[in-house]
Design an enzyme around this catalytic site. Sequence first.
Site: not given
Ligand code: M6R
Length: 590
Positions: A2, A28, A74, A100-101, A468, A472, A475, A491, A585
């Site tokens: 947010c 955000r 959000w 926000n929260g 990772e 990627k 998401e 396994h 983000k």
């Molecule tokens: O701001 P941060 O690096 O603490 O954020 C951590 C995760 O929320 C962030 O890396 C998230 O997994 C991304 N969307 C990945 O691309």
Amino acid sequence: MCGIFGYVGKRNDGQKLVFNGLKSLEYRGYDSWGVGVIPEKKNTIVVKKKTGKIGNANVNDLPGGSLSFGHTRWATHGGVTDQNAHPHLDCNGEIAVIHNGIFENYEGIKQKLLKKGHKFVSETDTETLTHLLEDISKKEPFTEAVRTAFNQMEGLNAVIAVSTKENLLVAARNGSPLVIGFGKNENFLASDASALLPYTKEVYFLEDNEMAILASDKVTILNVKTARKIIPDRRKLDWRVEQGGKGKYEFYMLKEIFEQPQIIADIASLGASQAKEMAKIIREARGTYLVGCGTASYACLAGSYLFSKLAKRHVNFAIGSEFGYSLDFLNKDSLVIAISQSGETMDILESVKKAKNRDAKILSLVNVPGSSLYRLSDHKMLIMAGQEKAVASTKAFTGMVAHLVLLANSLNGGVRKGQKSLMQAVGSMKHVLSPGSLKKIDKLAGLIVGKKHVYVIGRGLSYPASLETALKIKEISYIHAEGLAAGELKHGPLALIEKGTPCISFLPNDETYGANLAGAMEMRARGGFIIGISHKPHEIFDYYINVPDAGESTIIPEVVVAQLLAYYLTMRKGLDPDKPRNLAKSVTVK
Ligand code: M6R
């Protein structure tokens, strides 16, 4: 999560300024947005709120006003609807709140307010606060009512409340970030200092349990519990406003991917002395813990391999949201290295605070100077990747790993070796980003875009690369992808491989090559479509992407391939890689 923006001052088009501020905070949260304004000499609050991204919307239909506030949402409580968008109003439309929260104990309070006859029109927790304020402000001045109400709220929250009776923005924070911007006869509030840069560089980061009362010519800060006045320690930001937006790129994600060679080269040259300094702190610690969330957690995992391999040092690795449950053994000699792009991720902040309560020292590696994590750390390192706007983290990840390469090398006195290997990674990335290589990765996206599942395997440093890669892909392209330690295949997960299943296999020029190849073969024997990402081709690959060897920094160009593959998959599906569904983000809720 947010975005909050507030303005009080001399301009009579505050609503436009707030709307523009929201655009820079939209990363955000983009489930909905809303702007509220108190028009000049009118005892009313006018609100415009809509679901979806801001896109080409405007606030031309809102009246002008010198007190305005806005929100990008959000969603937590209540679906993504216009009604649930912020700001929320009380029964008479005289009090508005943006939030926000999570107001954890809202249900009990809402029931009491319903019994008193308050009319609720949304499903949100936030609306309870507006009616609570309406109730309390019958007996108390508005600013005091905000303090009383905020003290009844459980959870981690940031709020702005306004009343038609006062020309004030009243804000309070516990957990979620809020920054005050000081102007001349005007003052601002935002959930991220970068949104204030076009207007002022003089700021105060509100701390937990502080509230702020903003008039156009005065800002008062109070302790929210005791009402004691606090003299704010104003800071002058030396950040520059990021120029150029997306430049020649269609999306921020692609722009940020292409920025990486320069960023890593800069870290190689500018990060060495800082790494040497921080290596001393690590050497002195008895027990070091690398902690991060999401992509940052994979950088931490990579760090644990780098420290072992290069510095012969055992460092523990933990996911931010889990660390809080397994840190009972920390003490004053422990060191927590907390890694975060935003420095605002609640899961990290919460566990770091617990670690601090056990007297552990905190070393943070963050991209956003002045962020909450940055401020509460004993030792600070900046990633220096520049503002990352796309939700999918790219340059922050490779930047994190680059600093860890320097740190691990510094611990054995070899920072120069670290710099050299980073420069090799720069060369390798440039190759990955060259037109021929881009074409190959895009073609690969075309071959697998219709598939439901993708499996990614690696060992050693390529294991975090696999995790990772899978993150990627899922998401932003919404294709299910799973990253695995190659040794784990047999396994269980091997049962999922069938004819044509895309299997990405990282095969760098290191000790893991042979064993990884065996994993790829096991998948091939079950019909898997093998995508080899390696410094050299192999006959078992159905598709090959070349990543020139960069020693222990090879994980950096490997992940650039993954970023590009995820991006091209997303393009082929016609999706927005910068704002994937359901995500934001900065993850400031638990
Ligand atoms: O701001 P941060 O690096 O603490 O954020 C951590 C995760 O929320 C962030 O890396 C998230 O997994 C991304 N969307 C990945 O691309």
